[in-house]
Write a protein that holds these residues in place. Structure first.
Motif, PDB file in Angstrom:
ATOM      1  N   SER A 141       0.855  -1.182   0.103  1.00  0.00           N
ATOM      2  CA  SER A 141       0.010  -0.096  -0.120  1.00  0.00           C
ATOM      3  C   SER A 141       0.862   1.200  -0.104  1.00  0.00           C
ATOM      4  N   ILE A 142       1.679   1.278  -1.028  1.00  0.00           N
ATOM      5  CA  ILE A 142       2.862   2.171  -0.916  1.00  0.00           C
ATOM      6  C   ILE A 142       2.296   3.760  -1.209  1.00  0.00           C
ATOM      7  N   GLY A 143       1.298   3.778  -1.911  1.00  0.00           N
ATOM      8  CA  GLY A 143       0.788   5.117  -2.075  1.00  0.00           C
ATOM      9  C   GLY A 143       1.745   6.061  -2.830  1.00  0.00           C
TER      10      GLY A 143
ATOM     11  N   SER B  63       2.557  -3.221   4.973  1.00  0.00           N
ATOM     12  CA  SER B  63       1.634  -2.164   4.567  1.00  0.00           C
ATOM     13  C   SER B  63       1.620  -1.113   5.428  1.00  0.00           C
ATOM     14  N   THR B  64       2.028   0.198   4.767  1.00  0.00           N
ATOM     15  CA  THR B  64       2.005   1.150   5.333  1.00  0.00           C
ATOM     16  C   THR B  64       0.837   2.135   5.343  1.00  0.00           C
ATOM     17  N   GLY B  65       0.748   3.317   6.329  1.00  0.00           N
ATOM     18  CA  GLY B  65      -0.250   4.226   6.408  1.00  0.00           C
ATOM     19  C   GLY B  65      -1.647   4.011   6.900  1.00  0.00           C
TER      20      GLY B  65
ATOM     21  N   LEU C 248       6.884  -9.870   8.115  1.00  0.00           N
ATOM     22  CA  LEU C 248       5.529  -9.116   7.892  1.00  0.00           C
ATOM     23  C   LEU C 248       5.438  -7.763   8.732  1.00  0.00           C
ATOM     24  N   TYR C 249       5.029  -6.621   8.262  1.00  0.00           N
ATOM     25  CA  TYR C 249       5.036  -5.690   8.868  1.00  0.00           C
ATOM     26  C   TYR C 249       3.748  -4.683   8.583  1.00  0.00           C
ATOM     27  N   TYR C 250       3.445  -3.884   9.358  1.00  0.00           N
ATOM     28  CA  TYR C 250       2.043  -3.046   9.100  1.00  0.00           C
ATOM     29  C   TYR C 250       2.057  -2.120  10.155  1.00  0.00           C
TER      30      TYR C 250
END
Length: 251
Positions: free
Chosen positions: A43-45, A107-109, A137-139
């Motif tokens: 979800s890099i935007g 997945s950021t933001g 895995l990161y969020y």
């Protein structure tokens, strides 16, 4: 319904060197002691929360559902002179666009709560399929437990400036009967004591508890789970009371 994600000019209104370095400092803390050579943000935007990773010697990949956001991300990557591989796709269907695996999939933001909880779980499964054995895995996301507990309607920001224009931002939160939340973002641009521009955006979110997400990633086989404030170097407040938090888990 106007969405902020179709207005990259306003979405990136406060981009600057200081913010870029702060994000980089966050990732240095998150990645500390971990062997990570490749990272995919699903979800890099426009890359605001991920591009600094490339300056840490990591091969950076990104995907997003919004092509305009990806185009802006590529422009920013070129400006920073960092290589990046971008693909347009829904993060619920990642394996339709990606065959390779990565040391870290993120997945950021606060992006995961954009979809209903059952879709969020499917997204985590899709992310997991792209994580190498022993990878991460990161969020990061808002602290929805805190939001639902306090049940505030107004979220106020300190005034910000772009040139000689003062920007006032207020968020109005509606708690919907179906359990979702409607965020109304109200921007007022002020110059010489007068409002010269107004922008209003609406975003739908589906709150999810921290415990439910962690339980899901445990079911997927993740054991070494770190829960940190966001940004990760901000340690004055326990993650469970912070407005935002992030999770880094090893497979």
């Amino acid at each position: 319904m106007a969405t902020l994600y179709d207005r990259t000019d306003i979405y990136d209104l406060f981009e600057n060197v200081e913010k870029f370095q702060a994000v980089k400092k966050h990732w240095v803390k998150v990645l500390e002691g971990k062997e990570i050579q490749s990272l995919l943000d699903v979800s890099i935007g426009t890359g605001s929360l991920t591009l600094p990773v490339a300056e840490l010697g990591i091969s950076l990949y990104g995907s997003d559902l919004n092509g305009e956001m990806l185009a802006k991300c590529k422009q920013k990557a070129d400006w920073h002179r960092v290589p990046i591989n971008l693909r347009e796709c829904d993060f619920r269907k990642l394996t339709e666009k990606f065959e390779e695996t990565f040391d870290c999939v993120s997945s950021t933001g606060n992006s995961l709560p954009h979809v209903p909880n059952e879709d969020l779980e499917k997204t985590l499964e899709q992310m997991d399929r792209l994580v190498k054995k022993g990878g991460y895995l990161y969020y990061d996301m808002r602290n929805w437990d805190k939001i639902l507990e306090e049940h505030n309607r107004f979220h106020l920001y300190e005034p910000m400036f772009t040139g000689d224009t003062r920007v006032n931002l207020v968020q109005l939160w509606d708690y919907c009967a179906d359990g979702s939340m409607e965020f109304h973002l109200l921007y007022a641009f002020e110059k010489n004591g007068r409002i010269v521009q107004k922008e209003v955006f609406d975003e739908r979110y589906y709150p999810i508890s921290r415990e439910k997400v962690i339980r899901k990633i445990q079911e997927l086989g993740y054991r070494k789970i770190q829960v940190m404030c966001h940004p990760a170097y901000f340690e004055q407040v326990p993650p469970e009371r912070a407005d935002w938090y992030c999770v880094m888990a090893q497979k």
